[in-house]
Design a protein around this motif. Sequence first.
Motif, PDB file in Angstrom:
ATOM      1  N   THR A  44      -7.792  -6.809   2.691  1.00 41.46           N
ATOM      2  CA  THR A  44      -8.410  -6.001   3.546  1.00 41.46           C
ATOM      3  C   THR A  44      -7.835  -4.703   3.801  1.00 41.46           C
ATOM      4  O   THR A  44      -8.988  -3.983   4.141  1.00 41.46           O
ATOM      5  N   PHE A  45      -6.520  -4.370   3.839  1.00 41.40           N
ATOM      6  CA  PHE A  45      -6.163  -3.011   3.983  1.00 41.40           C
ATOM      7  C   PHE A  45      -6.635  -2.061   2.783  1.00 41.40           C
ATOM      8  O   PHE A  45      -7.054  -1.181   3.040  1.00 41.40           O
ATOM      9  N   ALA A  46      -6.490  -2.674   1.721  1.00 37.92           N
ATOM     10  CA  ALA A  46      -7.071  -1.866   0.500  1.00 37.92           C
ATOM     11  C   ALA A  46      -8.524  -1.578   0.372  1.00 37.92           C
ATOM     12  O   ALA A  46      -8.996  -0.505  -0.052  1.00 37.92           O
ATOM     13  N   THR A  47      -9.268  -2.637   0.729  1.00 41.98           N
ATOM     14  CA  THR A  47     -10.864  -2.818   0.167  1.00 41.98           C
ATOM     15  C   THR A  47     -11.130  -2.814  -1.245  1.00 41.98           C
ATOM     16  O   THR A  47     -10.158  -2.150  -1.782  1.00 41.98           O
ATOM     17  N   PRO A  48     -11.937  -3.396  -1.689  1.00 45.76           N
ATOM     18  CA  PRO A  48     -12.408  -3.301  -3.185  1.00 45.76           C
ATOM     19  C   PRO A  48     -12.492  -2.065  -3.556  1.00 45.76           C
ATOM     20  O   PRO A  48     -12.416  -1.349  -5.080  1.00 45.76           O
ATOM     21  N   TYR A  49     -12.758  -0.650  -2.799  1.00 44.55           N
ATOM     22  CA  TYR A  49     -12.717   0.519  -3.139  1.00 44.55           C
ATOM     23  C   TYR A  49     -11.326   1.120  -3.946  1.00 44.55           C
ATOM     24  O   TYR A  49     -11.341   1.875  -4.898  1.00 44.55           O
ATOM     25  N   LEU A  50     -10.406   0.606  -3.175  1.00 48.93           N
ATOM     26  CA  LEU A  50      -8.945   1.167  -3.724  1.00 48.93           C
ATOM     27  C   LEU A  50      -8.230   0.132  -4.566  1.00 48.93           C
ATOM     28  O   LEU A  50      -7.446   0.611  -5.193  1.00 48.93           O
ATOM     29  N   GLN A  51      -8.684  -1.035  -4.534  1.00 49.06           N
ATOM     30  CA  GLN A  51      -8.074  -2.027  -5.323  1.00 49.06           C
ATOM     31  C   GLN A  51      -9.056  -3.227  -5.432  1.00 49.06           C
ATOM     32  O   GLN A  51      -9.690  -3.845  -4.628  1.00 49.06           O
ATOM     33  N   THR A  52      -8.854  -3.802  -6.781  1.00 44.34           N
ATOM     34  CA  THR A  52      -9.721  -4.833  -7.002  1.00 44.34           C
ATOM     35  C   THR A  52      -8.635  -6.089  -7.701  1.00 44.34           C
ATOM     36  O   THR A  52      -8.449  -6.239  -8.854  1.00 44.34           O
ATOM     37  N   PRO A  53      -8.157  -6.945  -6.743  1.00 47.88           N
ATOM     38  CA  PRO A  53      -7.094  -7.899  -7.288  1.00 47.88           C
ATOM     39  C   PRO A  53      -7.456  -8.759  -8.335  1.00 47.88           C
ATOM     40  O   PRO A  53      -6.591  -9.404  -9.123  1.00 47.88           O
TER      41      PRO A  53
END
Length: 386
Positions: free
Chosen positions: A178-187
């Motif tokens: 939630t904090f990162a969003t897929p724009y900043l991070q793709t786990p």
Amino acid sequence: MDNLGFETRAIHAGQEPDPRTGAVIVPIYQTSTYAQDGVGGTREGDYEYSRTANPTRTALEEQLASLEGARHGLAFASGMAASDAVLRAVLRPGDHLVLGNDAYGGTFRLIDKVLAQWGIAHTVADLSNVDRVRAAVRPETRLIWCESPSNPLLGIADIAALAAIAHDAGARLVVDNTFATPYLQTPLALGADVVVHSTTKYLGGHSDVVGGAVLTGEDELREQLFFLRNAAGAVPGPFDVWLTLRGIKTLAVRMERHCDNAELVAETLAAHPKVAKVYYPGLPGHPGHEVAAKQMRRFGGMVSFRHADGERAALEMSARTSLFILAESLGGIESLIEHPGRMTHASTSGSLLQVPADLVRLSVGIEDVRDLVTDLRAALGWSQGR
């Protein structure tokens, strides 16, 4: 579509023009039921009842799956509904999970107060320390639940390392992104098995909708989650889904501004005499800075800090801002301020997840950052002009 850039997919994935009218924006299918071709038959897309499936919801699920690099996406009525479905799909009585020691209060409450009644055990561990995570894993561990960055202490976990630990133990790694969003991070690209979101936050982005989502590449798990959602009815309405679709189209440009503003706010707070400590992974002194730089595009729009004069001063300062609105939630275009210990994380009181009493959390919006800095300085008792 997968070979296109993030911004392009955010606008076009799942967003084909309406075949009947040519409308370029996905319609709001505000219907509860669908005409069927015959008894036991359905029209194209298997739409028969909107608790089970709805075309507007399908568009959002395709959009989110594309952005997270997942095979499957499922939208839920809230972030907690999404989290609950994952936990119920994966865990059974007698199972065990590992949870971060700075997790969101609502997630902890669900695990500690609800799942515990099922006979599901949990261990709290510092997820930034892989040795402590390994030590927390048991033979009956089925899941590691990770937030990175975490809420509210902005802790950073090495997602790839946690995935390896989980898989060695025959468990899954779930990442709340939630904090990162897929724009900043793709786990999922880092080895995670499941991603959850409160779409209420940055994905919706305008503080006007509540929702959640689960993303995964596992076919069988998707079927379990789909069944649970249909059986329990934790579905978002089509207008809520449409608002989220609309918000995601501008996610990339909003996140860039959130990050720009948060970086300057964090630097300002770090230099302020009334601030004892700043939690922001973009600061070089943050213990997770190097890991965050490795697995994130930028460092996000959330900043937390400890007031040098203690809890009372933190409470008073939280109520003294004029642009930062005293409110729960986060990720909207407007800036918010809150006291986690008394607000979003009150449910952790008396637990191993207690947050510092003097902690203040900021959701830094996309306003003119000069105005935001002036507002914080004034509330902290150090008023300066631009």
